[in-house]
Structure formats: structure tokens, C-alpha cells
Design a protein around this motif. Structure first.
Motif, PDB file in Angstrom:
ATOM      1  N   GLY A  94     -30.983  33.893  32.735  1.00  0.00           N
ATOM      2  CA  GLY A  94     -32.109  33.604  33.628  1.00  0.00           C
ATOM      3  C   GLY A  94     -32.696  32.212  33.463  1.00  0.00           C
ATOM      4  N   ARG A  95     -32.061  31.375  32.629  1.00  0.00           N
ATOM      5  CA  ARG A  95     -32.539  29.996  32.489  1.00  0.00           C
ATOM      6  C   ARG A  95     -32.116  29.208  33.706  1.00  0.00           C
ATOM      7  NH1 ARG A  95     -30.110  28.915  26.605  1.00  0.00           N
ATOM      8  NH2 ARG A  95     -28.358  29.680  27.820  1.00  0.00           N
ATOM      9  N   GLU A  96     -33.034  28.412  34.226  1.00  0.00           N
ATOM     10  CA  GLU A  96     -32.764  27.659  35.445  1.00  0.00           C
ATOM     11  C   GLU A  96     -32.687  26.161  35.176  1.00  0.00           C
ATOM     12  OE1 GLU A  96     -35.655  28.570  38.444  1.00  0.00           O
ATOM     13  OE2 GLU A  96     -35.083  30.685  38.541  1.00  0.00           O
ATOM     14  N   ALA A  97     -31.868  25.503  35.975  1.00  0.00           N
ATOM     15  CA  ALA A  97     -31.806  24.043  35.959  1.00  0.00           C
ATOM     16  C   ALA A  97     -31.910  23.571  37.404  1.00  0.00           C
ATOM     17  CB  ALA A  97     -30.494  23.568  35.339  1.00  0.00           C
ATOM     18  N   THR A  98     -33.008  22.890  37.725  1.00  0.00           N
ATOM     19  CA  THR A  98     -33.194  22.353  39.068  1.00  0.00           C
ATOM     20  C   THR A  98     -32.319  21.119  39.227  1.00  0.00           C
ATOM     21  OG1 THR A  98     -35.447  23.218  39.203  1.00  0.00           O
ATOM     22  CG2 THR A  98     -34.880  21.415  40.703  1.00  0.00           C
TER      23      THR A  98
ATOM     24  N   SER B 129     -34.602   8.740  28.448  1.00  0.00           N
ATOM     25  CA  SER B 129     -35.636   9.596  27.865  1.00  0.00           C
ATOM     26  C   SER B 129     -36.347  10.345  28.993  1.00  0.00           C
ATOM     27  CB  SER B 129     -36.656   8.743  27.106  1.00  0.00           C
ATOM     28  OG  SER B 129     -37.397   7.941  28.037  1.00  0.00           O
ATOM     29  N   SER B 130     -37.165  11.326  28.636  1.00  0.00           N
ATOM     30  CA  SER B 130     -37.930  12.076  29.644  1.00  0.00           C
ATOM     31  C   SER B 130     -38.807  11.139  30.461  1.00  0.00           C
ATOM     32  CB  SER B 130     -38.800  13.141  28.980  1.00  0.00           C
ATOM     33  OG  SER B 130     -37.998  14.088  28.350  1.00  0.00           O
ATOM     34  N   GLU B 131     -39.427  10.175  29.800  1.00  0.00           N
ATOM     35  CA  GLU B 131     -40.289   9.229  30.502  1.00  0.00           C
ATOM     36  C   GLU B 131     -39.484   8.371  31.476  1.00  0.00           C
ATOM     37  OE1 GLU B 131     -43.004   5.330  29.487  1.00  0.00           O
ATOM     38  OE2 GLU B 131     -43.170   7.037  28.115  1.00  0.00           O
ATOM     39  N   GLU B 132     -38.301   7.915  31.042  1.00  0.00           N
ATOM     40  CA  GLU B 132     -37.458   7.102  31.926  1.00  0.00           C
ATOM     41  C   GLU B 132     -36.974   7.918  33.128  1.00  0.00           C
ATOM     42  OE1 GLU B 132     -35.437   3.921  28.824  1.00  0.00           O
ATOM     43  OE2 GLU B 132     -34.730   5.987  28.830  1.00  0.00           O
TER      44      GLU B 132
ATOM     45  N   LEU C 220     -40.721  20.058  38.757  1.00  0.00           N
ATOM     46  CA  LEU C 220     -40.464  18.686  38.311  1.00  0.00           C
ATOM     47  C   LEU C 220     -40.141  18.657  36.819  1.00  0.00           C
ATOM     48  CD1 LEU C 220     -43.248  16.721  40.238  1.00  0.00           C
ATOM     49  CD2 LEU C 220     -40.792  16.728  40.723  1.00  0.00           C
ATOM     50  N   ALA C 221     -40.873  19.448  36.041  1.00  0.00           N
ATOM     51  CA  ALA C 221     -40.609  19.529  34.599  1.00  0.00           C
ATOM     52  C   ALA C 221     -39.191  20.034  34.365  1.00  0.00           C
ATOM     53  CB  ALA C 221     -41.628  20.453  33.932  1.00  0.00           C
ATOM     54  N   ASN C 222     -38.793  21.055  35.115  1.00  0.00           N
ATOM     55  CA  ASN C 222     -37.452  21.614  34.984  1.00  0.00           C
ATOM     56  C   ASN C 222     -36.396  20.587  35.369  1.00  0.00           C
ATOM     57  OD1 ASN C 222     -35.107  23.394  36.493  1.00  0.00           O
ATOM     58  ND2 ASN C 222     -35.871  24.351  34.623  1.00  0.00           N
ATOM     59  N   TYR C 223     -36.658  19.831  36.423  1.00  0.00           N
ATOM     60  CA  TYR C 223     -35.725  18.795  36.892  1.00  0.00           C
ATOM     61  C   TYR C 223     -35.538  17.718  35.816  1.00  0.00           C
ATOM     62  CZ  TYR C 223     -33.924  15.013  39.885  1.00  0.00           C
ATOM     63  OH  TYR C 223     -33.182  13.993  40.424  1.00  0.00           O
ATOM     64  N   ILE C 224     -36.628  17.351  35.166  1.00  0.00           N
ATOM     65  CA  ILE C 224     -36.578  16.309  34.131  1.00  0.00           C
ATOM     66  C   ILE C 224     -35.973  16.859  32.835  1.00  0.00           C
ATOM     67  CG2 ILE C 224     -38.041  14.856  32.637  1.00  0.00           C
ATOM     68  CD1 ILE C 224     -39.877  14.568  35.141  1.00  0.00           C
TER      69      ILE C 224
ATOM     70  N   ILE D 152     -37.877  19.117  30.658  1.00  0.00           N
ATOM     71  CA  ILE D 152     -38.891  19.341  29.626  1.00  0.00           C
ATOM     72  C   ILE D 152     -39.638  20.644  29.929  1.00  0.00           C
ATOM     73  CG2 ILE D 152     -39.206  16.885  29.140  1.00  0.00           C
ATOM     74  CD1 ILE D 152     -41.813  16.998  30.766  1.00  0.00           C
ATOM     75  N   ASP D 153     -40.321  21.142  28.933  1.00  0.00           N
ATOM     76  CA  ASP D 153     -41.114  22.350  29.116  1.00  0.00           C
ATOM     77  C   ASP D 153     -42.288  22.045  30.040  1.00  0.00           C
ATOM     78  OD1 ASP D 153     -43.482  24.274  27.967  1.00  0.00           O
ATOM     79  OD2 ASP D 153     -41.499  25.202  27.802  1.00  0.00           O
ATOM     80  N   ALA D 154     -42.618  22.990  30.914  1.00  0.00           N
ATOM     81  CA  ALA D 154     -43.697  22.776  31.884  1.00  0.00           C
ATOM     82  C   ALA D 154     -45.023  22.450  31.208  1.00  0.00           C
ATOM     83  CB  ALA D 154     -43.852  24.009  32.776  1.00  0.00           C
ATOM     84  N   SER D 155     -45.241  23.002  30.005  1.00  0.00           N
ATOM     85  CA  SER D 155     -46.498  22.756  29.299  1.00  0.00           C
ATOM     86  C   SER D 155     -46.636  21.310  28.839  1.00  0.00           C
ATOM     87  CB  SER D 155     -46.622  23.702  28.086  1.00  0.00           C
ATOM     88  OG  SER D 155     -45.543  23.485  27.194  1.00  0.00           O
ATOM     89  N   ASN D 156     -45.520  20.591  28.766  1.00  0.00           N
ATOM     90  CA  ASN D 156     -45.563  19.187  28.339  1.00  0.00           C
ATOM     91  C   ASN D 156     -45.625  18.208  29.511  1.00  0.00           C
ATOM     92  OD1 ASN D 156     -45.370  19.825  25.587  1.00  0.00           O
ATOM     93  ND2 ASN D 156     -43.144  20.004  25.732  1.00  0.00           N
ATOM     94  N   PHE D 157     -45.556  18.742  30.741  1.00  0.00           N
ATOM     95  CA  PHE D 157     -45.472  17.854  31.892  1.00  0.00           C
ATOM     96  C   PHE D 157     -46.755  17.060  32.106  1.00  0.00           C
ATOM     97  CE2 PHE D 157     -45.347  16.773  36.453  1.00  0.00           C
ATOM     98  CZ  PHE D 157     -44.148  16.080  36.466  1.00  0.00           C
ATOM     99  N   SER D 158     -47.917  17.709  31.894  1.00  0.00           N
ATOM    100  CA  SER D 158     -49.181  16.986  32.095  1.00  0.00           C
ATOM    101  C   SER D 158     -49.311  15.839  31.088  1.00  0.00           C
ATOM    102  CB  SER D 158     -50.374  17.931  31.997  1.00  0.00           C
ATOM    103  OG  SER D 158     -50.402  18.564  30.736  1.00  0.00           O
ATOM    104  N   LYS D 159     -48.794  16.042  29.880  1.00  0.00           N
ATOM    105  CA  LYS D 159     -48.802  14.959  28.876  1.00  0.00           C
ATOM    106  C   LYS D 159     -47.947  13.794  29.349  1.00  0.00           C
ATOM    107  CE  LYS D 159     -49.151  18.197  25.036  1.00  0.00           C
ATOM    108  NZ  LYS D 159     -48.383  18.843  23.977  1.00  0.00           N
ATOM    109  N   LEU D 160     -46.798  14.142  29.959  1.00  0.00           N
ATOM    110  CA  LEU D 160     -45.897  13.102  30.458  1.00  0.00           C
ATOM    111  C   LEU D 160     -46.563  12.311  31.578  1.00  0.00           C
ATOM    112  CD1 LEU D 160     -43.064  11.790  30.464  1.00  0.00           C
ATOM    113  CD2 LEU D 160     -42.371  13.543  32.110  1.00  0.00           C
ATOM    114  N   ILE D 161     -47.226  12.998  32.500  1.00  0.00           N
ATOM    115  CA  ILE D 161     -47.919  12.307  33.595  1.00  0.00           C
ATOM    116  C   ILE D 161     -48.979  11.368  33.034  1.00  0.00           C
ATOM    117  CG2 ILE D 161     -49.524  12.597  35.528  1.00  0.00           C
ATOM    118  CD1 ILE D 161     -48.062  15.111  36.296  1.00  0.00           C
ATOM    119  N   ASN D 162     -49.727  11.851  32.056  1.00  0.00           N
ATOM    120  CA  ASN D 162     -50.813  11.031  31.469  1.00  0.00           C
ATOM    121  C   ASN D 162     -50.268   9.844  30.677  1.00  0.00           C
ATOM    122  OD1 ASN D 162     -52.793  12.697  32.530  1.00  0.00           O
ATOM    123  ND2 ASN D 162     -52.810  14.030  30.731  1.00  0.00           N
TER     124      ASN D 162
END
Length: 198
Positions: A72-76, A154-157, A178-182, A184-194
Motif C-alpha cells: 500500500g505504499r505509494e509513489a506519486t 536533495s529534497s530541497e533541490e 507534493l511530499a510524496n512526489y519529492i 519525504i514524509d508529509a509531516s516534514n513538508f512544512s519544514k521544507l517549505i519554510n
């Protein structure tokens, strides 16, 4: 949201012209194959294990193609939205079973044409085949660029590259996708945006 047929045709023509300019006769014959269709939010348009029968053209809405494993793991894999062709193109062109799902993330209005009808049209209008080939070459180039990103960035790049390609994507795609596409875990996406100055 419904748009008039004239608006559909204009949007469709702009997209086609961006790939390969057709004569008026070829364009009209191609456009006539596409019929209006709509999908609900979270509706699966193509299932893994089935052969893609249609080429989609999105008028309004957001779609994604994704892979799902036995756990059930997904990759966008990609997103498609207004002004884009969509569908599982490798399955459609090869007429082999897809390993991907194609899903409407939001309520969608689009046009679709059966690949069987497109193939028949190609026999009398070779310019349509050139259009499809050029569209596939462009899509293939995008896949190769994405492979480089996945292996080297990297995730940021990856996030910066995504924003460079599609600056409006933060406004239309839910952050969990977007987190899945990149990758990374969805919980870390807001940190990445910031952490990234947009």
C-alpha cells in the motif's frame, strides 16, 4: 466547472500548437475524437493491471499518476492539470497493462478520446502521429530529467526544481501529494517549505 465548447477547443488548440502545429483539417479531425467527460474527487480513471484505453485532455481539475506496491505504499510519479494531456501514456501506446493508477485528485472536467479511434485517424492523417511522437518525446525528456533529480538531488533541490517547472503547483496540489512526489514524509513538508525561500 463547465466551460463552453469554444473555450475547450481554444485551450486544446493552444496545447496542440505548443507540441506540433497541425493543419486546420488535421486539427479538426483530431479534436472531434475528444468527448466531454467528468470525474469525481478521488475517482480512479485507470487502474494498475488494466490497459489504458484513452488519451485525456484536462479542462479543469487535478490528476496524478502513481504507483502502489503490495504493502500500500505509494509513489506519486506525475501531476497533470488544466491545459495538459494525461493518462498512462506508456500503457496506451504499447497496449500493455499499466503498473500505475491514474486518479482525479479533484472534481474534474476533461475531454477524452479512445486510443483505438486515434490509431484509425493516424492511418489517414500522418500529422497526428507526428504530434503524438513529439508529445511522447517531450514526456520522455521530462522522465529522464526526473530520474536525475531522484538520484542526484536533495529534497530541497527537488522541491526547487518542481517550483521552477510549475510555480503554481503549491496552490493547486495538496501538500501530502507534493511530499510524496519529492520523497519525504508529509509531516516534514512544512519544514521544507519554510526552509526554502520561494
Amino acid at each position: 466547472m463547465m466551460i463552453s465548447d469554444a473555450s475547450h477547443k481554444l485551450l486544446f488548440k493552444q496545447t496542440v500548437d505548443g507540441i506540433y502545429s497541425l493543419s486546420d483539417e488535421d486539427f479538426d479531425a483530431f479534436f472531434e475524437l475528444f468527448k466531454p467527460f467528468s470525474a469525481k474527487r478521488k475517482e480512479i480513471l485507470t487502474y494498475s493491471g488494466t490497459v489504458e484505453k484513452n488519451l485525456f485532455y484536462i479542462i479543469d481539475g487535478l490528476h496524478r499518476m502513481y504507483y502502489s506496491d503490495e504493502n500500500g505504499r505509494e509513489a506519486t510519479i506525475l501531476f497533470s492539470y488544466s491545459g495538459n494531456f494525461g493518462g498512462v501514456l506508456d500503457s496506451m501506446m504499447s497496449q500493455r497493462a499499466s503498473i500505475f493508477f491514474y486518479e482525479a485528485i479533484s472534481p474534474s472536467v476533461f475531454l477524452r478520446a479512445s486510443f483505438q479511434q486515434i490509431e484509425l485517424l493516424i492511418q489517414t492523417r500522418p500529422a497526428i502521429e507526428i504530434l503524438l511522437r513529439k508529445g511522447l518525446i517531450s514526456a520522455f525528456s521530462g522522465v529522464l530529467e526526473r530520474l536525475v533529480e531522484l538520484q542526484c538531488f536533495s529534497s530541497e533541490e527537488k522541491f526547487r526544481q518542481l517550483l521552477k517547472r510549475s510555480p503554481h503547483i503549491l496552490q493547486i496540489v495538496p501538500h501530502k501529494y507534493l511530499a510524496n512526489y519529492i520523497g519525504i514524509d508529509a509531516s516534514n513538508f512544512s519544514k521544507l517549505i519554510n526552509s526554502v525561500q520561494i
